[in-house]
Motif scaffolding. Structure first.
Motif, short mmCIF file in Angstrom:
data_model
loop_
_atom_site.label_atom_id
_atom_site.label_comp_id
_atom_site.label_asym_id
_atom_site.label_seq_id
_atom_site.Cartn_x
_atom_site.Cartn_y
_atom_site.Cartn_z
N SER A 16 0.95 -1.49 -0.12
CA SER A 16 -0.60 -0.09 -0.51
C SER A 16 0.75 1.17 -0.15
CB SER A 16 -1.08 0.35 1.37
OG SER A 16 -0.31 0.10 2.50
N THR A 17 0.85 2.31 -0.21
CA THR A 17 0.80 3.40 -0.71
C THR A 17 0.07 4.82 -0.20
OG1 THR A 17 0.25 4.35 -2.88
CG2 THR A 17 2.06 2.87 -2.56
N MET A 18 0.75 6.07 0.30
CA MET A 18 -0.28 7.44 0.82
C MET A 18 0.61 8.08 -0.27
SD MET A 18 -2.39 6.45 2.95
CE MET A 18 -3.56 5.96 4.69
N HIS A 19 -1.18 9.32 -0.38
CA HIS A 19 -0.41 10.54 -1.43
C HIS A 19 -0.60 11.35 -0.25
CE1 HIS A 19 -0.81 8.97 -5.36
NE2 HIS A 19 -1.95 8.25 -5.37
N ARG A 20 0.84 12.52 -0.41
CA ARG A 20 0.58 13.08 0.69
C ARG A 20 0.19 14.77 0.14
NH1 ARG A 20 3.59 13.65 6.14
NH2 ARG A 20 5.19 12.93 5.37
N THR A 21 0.18 14.41 -0.95
CA THR A 21 -0.93 15.66 -1.73
C THR A 21 -1.90 15.09 -2.62
OG1 THR A 21 0.73 17.32 -2.22
CG2 THR A 21 -0.97 17.35 -3.53
N PHE A 22 -3.25 15.20 -2.79
CA PHE A 22 -4.84 15.31 -3.83
C PHE A 22 -4.58 16.05 -4.46
CE2 PHE A 22 -8.15 11.81 -2.36
CZ PHE A 22 -6.90 10.92 -2.45
N THR A 23 -4.45 15.56 -5.78
CA THR A 23 -4.60 16.55 -6.82
C THR A 23 -6.32 16.18 -7.64
OG1 THR A 23 -3.76 15.46 -8.16
CG2 THR A 23 -2.30 16.59 -7.27
N LYS A 24 -6.40 17.41 -7.62
CA LYS A 24 -8.20 17.62 -8.82
C LYS A 24 -7.97 16.45 -9.17
CE LYS A 24 -10.82 19.55 -12.06
NZ LYS A 24 -11.33 20.56 -12.51
N GLN A 25 -6.86 14.98 -9.88
CA GLN A 25 -6.48 13.89 -10.81
C GLN A 25 -7.03 12.85 -10.09
OE1 GLN A 25 -2.98 12.76 -12.94
NE2 GLN A 25 -4.17 10.82 -13.71
N HIS A 26 -6.68 13.03 -8.17
CA HIS A 26 -6.38 12.02 -7.48
C HIS A 26 -8.18 11.82 -7.41
CE1 HIS A 26 -2.38 12.85 -6.40
NE2 HIS A 26 -2.47 11.17 -7.18
N TRP A 27 -8.57 13.20 -6.63
CA TRP A 27 -10.38 13.31 -6.15
C TRP A 27 -11.01 12.62 -7.33
CZ3 TRP A 27 -11.25 13.29 -1.54
CH2 TRP A 27 -10.73 14.55 -0.60
N ASN A 28 -10.88 12.79 -8.71
CA ASN A 28 -12.07 12.33 -9.53
C ASN A 28 -11.47 10.39 -9.81
OD1 ASN A 28 -12.49 14.81 -10.41
ND2 ASN A 28 -10.89 14.85 -12.18
N HIS A 29 -10.47 10.25 -9.46
CA HIS A 29 -9.89 9.00 -9.49
C HIS A 29 -10.67 8.46 -8.24
CE1 HIS A 29 -8.07 4.86 -9.72
NE2 HIS A 29 -7.72 4.99 -8.69
N LEU A 30 -10.96 9.27 -6.77
CA LEU A 30 -11.61 8.51 -5.69
C LEU A 30 -13.08 8.03 -6.25
CD1 LEU A 30 -11.42 7.74 -3.15
CD2 LEU A 30 -11.66 10.21 -1.68
N HIS A 31 -13.50 9.30 -6.84
CA HIS A 31 -15.40 9.79 -6.65
C HIS A 31 -15.34 8.72 -7.87
CE1 HIS A 31 -18.42 11.67 -9.64
NE2 HIS A 31 -18.86 12.04 -8.59
N GLN A 32 -14.43 8.30 -8.64
CA GLN A 32 -14.79 7.05 -10.22
C GLN A 32 -15.31 5.50 -8.98
OE1 GLN A 32 -15.53 7.52 -12.82
NE2 GLN A 32 -16.06 5.50 -13.17
N LEU A 33 -13.44 5.43 -8.30
CA LEU A 33 -13.83 4.67 -7.72
C LEU A 33 -14.89 4.35 -6.85
CD1 LEU A 33 -10.22 3.63 -6.11
CD2 LEU A 33 -10.97 2.90 -7.98
N LEU A 34 -15.76 4.98 -5.69
CA LEU A 34 -16.84 5.93 -4.77
C LEU A 34 -18.26 5.16 -6.04
CD1 LEU A 34 -16.03 8.16 -2.67
CD2 LEU A 34 -15.78 5.66 -1.98
N THR A 35 -17.99 5.91 -6.80
CA THR A 35 -19.18 5.30 -8.25
C THR A 35 -19.52 4.09 -7.97
OG1 THR A 35 -19.00 8.00 -8.32
CG2 THR A 35 -20.88 6.38 -10.07
N ASN A 36 -18.41 3.20 -8.67
CA ASN A 36 -18.44 1.89 -9.01
C ASN A 36 -19.07 1.30 -7.51
OD1 ASN A 36 -17.88 2.61 -11.56
ND2 ASN A 36 -15.11 2.51 -11.07
N TRP A 37 -18.59 1.82 -6.85
CA TRP A 37 -18.52 0.53 -5.36
C TRP A 37 -20.32 0.58 -4.90
CZ3 TRP A 37 -19.19 2.66 -0.91
CH2 TRP A 37 -19.34 2.08 0.54
N LYS A 38 -20.90 1.98 -5.61
CA LYS A 38 -22.26 2.24 -5.01
C LYS A 38 -23.10 1.68 -6.17
CE LYS A 38 -25.70 5.61 -4.56
NZ LYS A 38 -25.54 8.06 -5.19
N THR A 39 -22.27 1.14 -7.28
CA THR A 39 -23.13 0.45 -8.27
C THR A 39 -23.39 -0.62 -7.99
OG1 THR A 39 -22.50 2.82 -10.19
CG2 THR A 39 -23.32 -0.03 -10.63
N GLN A 40 -22.17 -1.16 -7.20
CA GLN A 40 -21.76 -2.56 -7.22
C GLN A 40 -22.86 -3.10 -6.24
OE1 GLN A 40 -17.62 -3.43 -6.82
NE2 GLN A 40 -17.14 -3.01 -9.11
#
Length: 344
Positions: free
Chosen positions: A290-314
């Motif tokens: 595992s790794t941790m991001h020190r900084t959350f860019t807009k790209q990271h937030w978009n990726h997290l949003h997609q992951l949560l959306t997919n999780w919700k759909t599943q």
């Protein structure tokens, strides 16, 4: 003021009782009241009250009762400048408590004094400054500091000067660090650095360096972007510590490795737990789990949003499947019941 009293008698008698009490303990004070009035009585009483605090066989409950009696007399001093001097004199005596047990008693009395002061009184800040120091000595910092927001609300009505606030924040930061409270200590340090302007940022050079080092080394601190906006941190631009901060904010492992190769003498053991991995010595391979991001860019937030959306759909799909299975199971049970009845 609303504080516990020494004894439930009139002010004049109370002054005489306190004078007599301290005289019996060996203090150099007359048992008779001062002809100059209550302010002079208080001045002399406070001047010798440490004989009770430093008494070898002092009983905390008795000491607390006596000191609260002194605090209750402050409300009779009408001139603010004189009451302020008396309050500071008492705080100085309380701060010098000789041991932990009596220190806790003095802390309770000082806290009662602080709470009894009107919100508009500038003395609240002065008493609070002593409270922080005494709380640090007695390991009771939680009594005087809950969080940064509560701290800020303490002085909204009568704010201290910028220099006074900086002095308090430095002391509070030190107390929190000693109490092993790294997260609130970091918040207080950031608050301290935020009190500086471009003109005086150089005065906080050492604090800015300590803040960066503590933030980089803290395993619970991941976002560091905000540090770059602080004036004292900006003042460090061009220095190695500032370069290292920017690597943690903007760059990846390769950037840090290059920095380390060029400045090994500057980087002293730096563990952040941002990467969890196992070393396979036989195959000379590192398995990263595992790794941790020190900084959350807009790209990271978009990726997290997609992951949560997919999780919700599943989850929605899984719930529908479970619902369909439940309906099918109920229908099967009904069919079996009908078949059983037909056979009967």
């Amino acid at each position: 003021m609303n504080v516990p009293v020494f004894i439930n008698i009139d002010l004049e008698s109370q002054a005489e009782e306190l004078r007599g009490y301290f005289k019996e303990l060996g203090a150099e004070i007359s048992a008779e009241r001062s002809p100059k009035g209550i302010e002079d009585d208080l001045h002399k009483i406070i001047g010798v009250c440490d004989v009770a605090i430093h008494k070898p066989d002092a009983v905390p409950a008795e000491v607390e009762e006596v000191l609260n009696g002194i605090v209750s007399m402050f409300s009779w001093v009408t001139k603010e400048d004189k009451s302020g001097n008396l309050i500071l004199a008492l705080c100085e005596k309380l701060f010098k408590a000789p041991n932990h047990e009596i220190g806790l008693t003095c802390l309770k009395v000082m806290w009662s004094l602080y709470q009894s002061l009107p919100e508009v009184s500038p003395m609240r800040f002065q008493v609070y400054f002593y409270l922080v120091q005494l709380a640090g000595r007695t390991n009771q910092v939680d009594l005087v500091f809950k969080d940064v927001d509560s701290f800020k609300s303490q002085f909204l009505t009568s704010p201290p000067s910028n220099e006074q606030m900086q002095k308090l924040l430095r002391t509070l930061h030190s107390v929190l660090l000693n109490a092993k409270k790294s997260e609130p200590a970091s918040e207080v340090m950031i608050m301290l650095l935020g009190t500086y302007t471009t003109e005086n940022a150089s005065q906080a050079r050492e604090e800015a360096q300590r803040c960066i080092i503590a933030s980089l080394a803290d395993p619970d601190t991941f976002l560091l972007d905000h540090l770059l906006q602080l004036k004292p941190v900006k003042f460090l631009e061009g220095e190695l510590i500032h370069d290292l901060l920017k690597i943690f904010v903007f760059e990846k492992l390769e950037g840090y490795q290059k920095f380390y190769d060029n400045h090994k003498e500057f980087v002293t053991v730096l563990k952040t737990k941002l990467v969890r991995a196992k070393l396979d010595q036989a195959n000379k391979v590192v398995h990263v789990s595992s790794t941790m991001h020190r900084t959350f860019t807009k790209q990271h937030w978009n990726h997290l949003h997609q992951l949560l959306t997919n999780w919700k759909t599943q989850l929605t799909v899984s719930r529908e499947h479970i619902g369909q299975l439940a309906v099918a199971q109920v229908e099967l049970m009904r069919q079996n019941q009908r078949a059983t009845k037909a056979q009967i």
